[in-house]
Design a protein around this motif. Sequence first.
Motif, PDB file in Angstrom:
ATOM      1  N   VAL A 225      22.992  25.762 -26.325  1.00 30.65           N
ATOM      2  CA  VAL A 225      23.608  25.566 -24.839  1.00 30.65           C
ATOM      3  C   VAL A 225      22.538  25.961 -23.893  1.00 30.65           C
ATOM      4  N   VAL A 226      22.215  24.960 -23.130  1.00 26.77           N
ATOM      5  CA  VAL A 226      21.002  25.189 -22.099  1.00 26.77           C
ATOM      6  C   VAL A 226      21.824  24.940 -20.682  1.00 26.77           C
ATOM      7  N   SER A 227      21.187  25.534 -19.591  1.00 21.13           N
ATOM      8  CA  SER A 227      21.773  25.172 -18.143  1.00 21.13           C
ATOM      9  C   SER A 227      20.558  24.542 -17.569  1.00 21.13           C
ATOM     10  N   MET A 228      20.938  23.816 -16.554  1.00 24.88           N
ATOM     11  CA  MET A 228      20.104  23.253 -15.681  1.00 24.88           C
ATOM     12  C   MET A 228      20.564  23.243 -14.229  1.00 24.88           C
ATOM     13  N   HIS A 229      19.996  24.059 -13.306  1.00 22.77           N
ATOM     14  CA  HIS A 229      20.382  24.006 -11.898  1.00 22.77           C
ATOM     15  C   HIS A 229      19.479  24.633 -10.925  1.00 22.77           C
ATOM     16  N   SER A 230      19.452  24.659  -9.766  1.00 23.56           N
ATOM     17  CA  SER A 230      18.651  24.864  -8.633  1.00 23.56           C
ATOM     18  C   SER A 230      18.222  26.559  -8.958  1.00 23.56           C
ATOM     19  N   GLY A 231      19.148  27.209  -9.529  1.00 26.33           N
ATOM     20  CA  GLY A 231      18.888  28.513  -9.508  1.00 26.33           C
ATOM     21  C   GLY A 231      17.828  28.795 -10.692  1.00 26.33           C
ATOM     22  N   LEU A 232      17.663  28.174 -11.605  1.00 27.44           N
ATOM     23  CA  LEU A 232      16.448  28.391 -12.491  1.00 27.44           C
ATOM     24  C   LEU A 232      15.068  28.534 -12.162  1.00 27.44           C
ATOM     25  N   THR A 233      14.184  29.285 -12.531  1.00 27.91           N
ATOM     26  CA  THR A 233      12.950  29.358 -12.140  1.00 27.91           C
ATOM     27  C   THR A 233      12.316  28.128 -12.826  1.00 27.91           C
ATOM     28  N   PRO A 234      11.267  27.762 -12.174  1.00 30.53           N
ATOM     29  CA  PRO A 234      10.600  26.477 -12.657  1.00 30.53           C
ATOM     30  C   PRO A 234      10.426  26.595 -14.137  1.00 30.53           C
ATOM     31  N   VAL A 235       9.826  27.867 -14.811  1.00 31.99           N
ATOM     32  CA  VAL A 235       9.662  27.942 -15.948  1.00 31.99           C
ATOM     33  C   VAL A 235      10.924  28.036 -17.003  1.00 31.99           C
TER      34      VAL A 235
END
Length: 710
Positions: A225-235
């Motif tokens: 399970v992975v997430s993708m949203h603008s709160g993540l750091t670029p890495v």
Amino acid sequence: VQKINLTNHTVFLQILVHTPAHASLGSVLTYRCDTRLPPGTLVRVPLGKRETLGLVWQEANGSELPTEDKIRAVSGVLEGIAPLNAQWLQLIQFCAQYYQRSIGEVALNALPLKLKGITPAQMQRRLRKVSPDKTSPNKPDTSEPTLTPEQSIALAQITQHTGPFLLFGSTGSGKTEVYLQAVHNLLTNKPHAQALIMVPEINLTPQLEYRFLARFAPLFGSQAVVSMHSGLTPVQRLKSWLVAHQGEARIVLGTRMAIFASLPQLQLIVVDEEHDPSYKGSDGARYSARDLALFRAKIEGAKVILGSATPSLESWHSSRPTSEGGRIVRLAMPSRVGQGVLPQVRRIDMRHQPRQAVIAPPLLQAITERIQRGEQCMIFLNRRGYAPVLHCADCGWKSACPHCSAFRVFHKIDRSLRCHHCGFADTVPRACPDCGNIDITPIGRGTEQLEEHLAALLSQVQRPDGSAVRIARIDADSTRHKGSLEQQLAAVHAGEVDILVGTQMIAKGHDFRRITLVAAINPDNALFSSDFRAPERLFSLLLQAAGRAGRDASLGENSEMWIQSYQPDHPLYAALKAYDYPTFAAQQLQERTQAGMPPFSAQALVRAEARSQESAQAFLQAARDAALHEMPHWEGWAPVLEQISLYSAVPMTVQRIANIERAQMLLESPSRPALQQFLAGWQSVLHACRKLDACKGLIRWAIDVDPQSI
Ligand code: ADP
Ligand code: ZN
Ligand code: ZN
């Protein structure tokens, strides 16, 4: 980066790059290379004086090539990353075409930023880090509940049919459980299949992320399970992207941007709260992730489930019976799971309340009783700050923003006047800047004032243990610091707060179990808005807010949703009281048919920003004139034009922001294909109009297809 030497076998490739918007250069450039590279290959190419990320689109047709020595060579291939697949490229192409943007911009924005600057060594390190997680999964989560009959029927339909589906389920009807089990079935039956779960705002729905992790990490590994949203750091974002692209992530959970995740084995897309306005972008390509989800599911042969208690009228209309032209399968789950009942809706007629009462006496009484019983209340008002305007009664001065056509909002906490449009802020003047009157007064009220007011009204009230009432406020101001939202929500969950005051932020998604009373202080504004979607938004917001109450059956069945209104008999509130979305939707669709508005027509907006309102409008008007008077000489243009209504250029509602004047023009057509054809042809005219003398002050313009606010 692998060095490529020139040989006789040189091939020419069309490569997508991100060129600056409106550059004379297109975004599909030709490069040479001595190896055949399949479409979707990630490469590094020279662009001007720098090197940039490129994506191989296709081999170039030799006959249209510029002279060979002008064609630059591909610098290298990003090794170890499989090419993006054909469906992904098709999605990008469709998005660019439909939303009238350059394909290079759409493609490169859809990729994680970090891919651009990465060196081969770094890439290898990252790839090693994301290699499959070998730890043996914990014991499977055995707490998967037995589905209710409504849930079972919905899930069976999803299993048996191809969809697309609209899961129309009340708040608390167990939609999430249906998603979870649909995903579970898919992942166990097909060992490589991937699912994409989209949510409106990830930090507002941490519970959903938690539920997916708790359910699936033990079964498929924590990497699944992975997430993708603008709160993540670029890495972090790059990492999620790579895991998904390599097929190791089985589930991607994300916001709008996740629609572009590379998922080679995508078989199921869920769009939770599909009506939520945040699925539509407000800058750049302004795509609708929900609409792209439908398109993507079609080309991938995947199933798609749109879920909502208050579907968008577009989706609702599409889910009418097939015999009437419906294309989405509607699945209804009207009941709440377990003993939970929806709160009773009570409308207070504010015309019969004491003048100046912010909280009507009966509502105050009800709140008091709840607090005395140890229950929680949630009160919302869609306006942050203390007061929207400061005003001098002597000379008429108002706290206007010098840079915008808007007032600056009074924030009492730090005694500032802040513009919510451009951010301009300074301290509140001691006296009226125009006449020196020291008695400047706030007009209207926001959440800050409501919080203060409630504290005063309830100062004598005691909680069951004799202690004082605890009030908390959640809005964009109180949650500016990272982690503060989570902290405040945790305090509410832990029962450390009796009254939660806030903006629409608190109406969404949270599962506060001890809230038994929800109140909307002043929801009427949306009834009179010039935006035809305002009632739809209000209904959905109020229904969602109501859904926050009465989640815990042990607190009895007497939870309530209070509405303070000067129009308590308005059909919108009547439908809300009956929790009757279908009746509300029917009324709205009736009005929209008569007015020829979406979903019965397709719309687009052209927005222009300029140094002066005149040049912004002149630009739009010139483009309009060209469409009406010059373009009809074009072959095949007249029949397209015939199906388009081009309205006049008008200033936008907030006409000036940060000293930039804004104007817009609406286009409407009963035929979506005709509107698409029109826009595609008109683009070159818009580009040309930019150069006219009358449009000198023009800064930028953009097309917004299917605009969500007008
Ligand atoms: P929705 O997404 O429609 O608002 P949820 O899926 O969050 O509803 O369900 C509401 C609550 O009911 C959750 O606490 C969930 O764990 C619980 N729940 C859902 N389905 C079942 C079920 N079949 N049996 C027992 N509890 C359930
Ligand atoms: Zn004054
Ligand atoms: Zn401003």
